[in-house]
Design an enzyme around this catalytic site. Structure first.
Site, PDB file in Angstrom:
ATOM      1  N   GLU A   2       0.830  -1.227   0.000  1.00  0.00           N
ATOM      2  CA  GLU A   2       0.000   0.000   0.000  1.00  0.00           C
ATOM      3  C   GLU A   2       0.858   1.269   0.000  1.00  0.00           C
ATOM      4  O   GLU A   2       2.063   1.212   0.259  1.00  0.00           O
ATOM      5  CB  GLU A   2      -0.942   0.007   1.205  1.00  0.00           C
ATOM      6  CG  GLU A   2      -0.226  -0.086   2.535  1.00  0.00           C
ATOM      7  CD  GLU A   2      -0.892   0.682   3.653  1.00  0.00           C
ATOM      8  OE1 GLU A   2      -1.425   1.783   3.407  1.00  0.00           O
ATOM      9  OE2 GLU A   2      -0.851   0.188   4.798  1.00  0.00           O
ATOM     10  N   LYS A  34      -3.062  -2.165  16.196  1.00  0.00           N
ATOM     11  CA  LYS A  34      -2.458  -1.312  17.215  1.00  0.00           C
ATOM     12  C   LYS A  34      -3.401  -1.081  18.370  1.00  0.00           C
ATOM     13  O   LYS A  34      -4.617  -1.030  18.192  1.00  0.00           O
ATOM     14  CB  LYS A  34      -2.139   0.037  16.598  1.00  0.00           C
ATOM     15  CG  LYS A  34      -0.674   0.273  16.417  1.00  0.00           C
ATOM     16  CD  LYS A  34      -0.424   1.538  15.675  1.00  0.00           C
ATOM     17  CE  LYS A  34      -0.748   1.515  14.220  1.00  0.00           C
ATOM     18  NZ  LYS A  34      -1.574   0.781  13.518  1.00  0.00           N
TER      19      LYS A  34
HETATM   20  N1  PSU Z   1      -1.757   1.655  10.557  1.00  0.00           N
HETATM   21  C1  PSU Z   1      -0.423   1.843  10.514  1.00  0.00           C
HETATM   22  N2  PSU Z   1       0.120   2.547   9.497  1.00  0.00           N
HETATM   23  C2  PSU Z   1      -0.644   3.069   8.507  1.00  0.00           C
HETATM   24  C3  PSU Z   1      -2.069   2.861   8.556  1.00  0.00           C
HETATM   25  C4  PSU Z   1      -2.570   2.150   9.600  1.00  0.00           C
HETATM   26  O1  PSU Z   1       0.289   1.388  11.386  1.00  0.00           O
HETATM   27  O2  PSU Z   1      -0.107   3.721   7.596  1.00  0.00           O
HETATM   28  C5  PSU Z   1      -2.912   3.381   7.425  1.00  0.00           C
HETATM   29  C6  PSU Z   1      -3.254   2.227   6.471  1.00  0.00           C
HETATM   30  O3  PSU Z   1      -3.192   2.696   5.146  1.00  0.00           O
HETATM   31  C7  PSU Z   1      -4.696   1.905   6.848  1.00  0.00           C
HETATM   32  C8  PSU Z   1      -5.208   3.260   7.227  1.00  0.00           C
HETATM   33  O4  PSU Z   1      -5.434   1.330   5.818  1.00  0.00           O
HETATM   34  O5  PSU Z   1      -4.141   3.872   7.917  1.00  0.00           O
HETATM   35  C9  PSU Z   1      -6.459   3.184   8.088  1.00  0.00           C
HETATM   36  O6  PSU Z   1      -6.986   4.451   8.211  1.00  0.00           O
HETATM   37  P1  PSU Z   1      -8.420   4.650   8.867  1.00  0.00           P
HETATM   38  O7  PSU Z   1      -8.255   4.226  10.289  1.00  0.00           O
HETATM   39  O8  PSU Z   1      -8.698   6.111   8.706  1.00  0.00           O
HETATM   40  O9  PSU Z   1      -9.375   3.798   8.089  1.00  0.00           O
END
Ligand code: PSU
Ligand code: MN
Length: 306
Positions: free
Chosen positions: A25, A160
């Site tokens: 990604e 996390k």
């Molecule tokens: N967790 C991480 N690093 C990241 C992300 C999540 O440790 O870069 C990013 C990923 O691209 C994930 C996104 O899909 O954050 C999720 O965002 P949201 O919680 O806004 O859906």
């Protein structure tokens, strides 16, 4: 549909031959890590996948074109521009594409695009999930719903502790997404190798995982699987220390009133600051570990589909 897509030569050829392709990604590059570590990490992820005998497909939207497999220059552009590139999840794809903009794809958007072109394995760091306090805020990442829709295995280091791990597991159960622990029964918690929660099944080899995926899709059970791969022991952080940083970051976020898609990037950045950069080092190491496992699963899948 194909008018919106551009596959790199390398990815196109690999897909013609089989399944030895691993999706990566780009939100992790633009919003997940600071420059230049993000650039270095993105290139190293591709290198690991190649060394394992697979082809990396880093995915992003460049000037409205959905690119599967980026050039070094394109990766550097996203890394350098960082948060000015739009964080692109499922709902954002049609806007970014139709307006000809640049978008860094989240787990949800990357999984959607990868599965569209036939990629079956995807490596990342952490996925989005059910946020703490979601019973009031309703903040549940689109990553979870996407996992239920696309035929792809997402290899991550668990979720996390900025998230509500228990609710994240419940949500995945509702959506019919199996959560596998690689050589562990405890759900890994990203910076730490375990948590108080259990995965659905432990599997100990890439072949075992590939067989499960193959069976799932042969049976017509659409949707993905979450393969959780614990951070290697030597990089696993102290639970009390990291949880304190996480709590503090959450407190600051709430005080500032940060909401929606800005939450995850804000938390990641603040945790890096609070830990003096040590959380970033752990983050990088666990992503590399996931690139290895994802490639090994892709190789086994390739053999099963032969
Ligand atoms: N967790 C991480 N690093 C990241 C992300 C999540 O440790 O870069 C990013 C990923 O691209 C994930 C996104 O899909 O954050 C999720 O965002 P949201 O919680 O806004 O859906
Ligand atoms: Mn959200």
């Amino acid at each position: 549909m194909y008018q919106y897509l551009k596959l790199s030569k390398e990815v196109e050829e690999a897909l013609k031959k089989g399944k030895k392709v691993v999706a990566l990604e780009s939100t992790i590059i633009s919003h997940g890590m600071p420059y230049p570590k993000n650039y270095e990490t993105a290139l190293n992820c591709e290198k690991i996948v190649r060394e394992e005998g697979c082809v990396p497909a880093t995915i992003a939207i460049i000037k409205g074109t959905i690119c599967v497999g980026l050039t070094k220059e394109e990766i550097e552009f996203i890394a350098r521009v960082g948060k000015e590139v739009i964080k692109t999840s499922r709902r954002d794809i049609p806007v970014i594409v139709s307006k000809g903009l640049n978008g860094a794809t989240t787990v949800a958007a990357t999984a959607f695009i990868a599965s569209l072109v036939g990629i079956r394995v995807f490596a990342t760091g952490g996925i989005g999930g059910v946020h703490r306090g979601a019973e009031v805020s309703m903040d549940i990442s689109c990553d979870l719903d996407e996992l239920a829709l696309d035929n792809i295995a997402v290899v991550c280091a668990g979720a996390k502790a900025i998230l509500d791990l228990e609710k994240t597991l419940e949500y995945l159960e509702t959506k019919g997404v199996p959560v596998i622990g690689y050589r562990t029964l405890s759900l890994p918690a990203f910076y730490t190798k375990d948590s108080d929660y259990k995965v659905n099944y432990q599997m100990d080899t890439p072949l075992e995982i590939a067989k499960m995926l193959y069976t799932k899709w042969e049976l017509g059970i659409t949707g993905g699987a979450l393969i959780t791969n614990p951070i290697p022991d030597e990089y696993s952080m102290d639970k009390t220390y990291i949880n304190k940083a996480i709590d503090e970051a959450l407190k600051k976020m709430n005080e500032l009133g940060i909401k929606g898609k800005e939450q995850t990037p804000y938390l990641l950045k603040t945790i890096v600051e609070l830990t003096g950069g040590s959380s970033l080092e752990a983050n990088i190491k666990l992503v590399y570990n996931n690139c290895h496992l994802a490639s090994q699963i892709a190789k086994e899948l390739d053999k099963l589909y032969d």
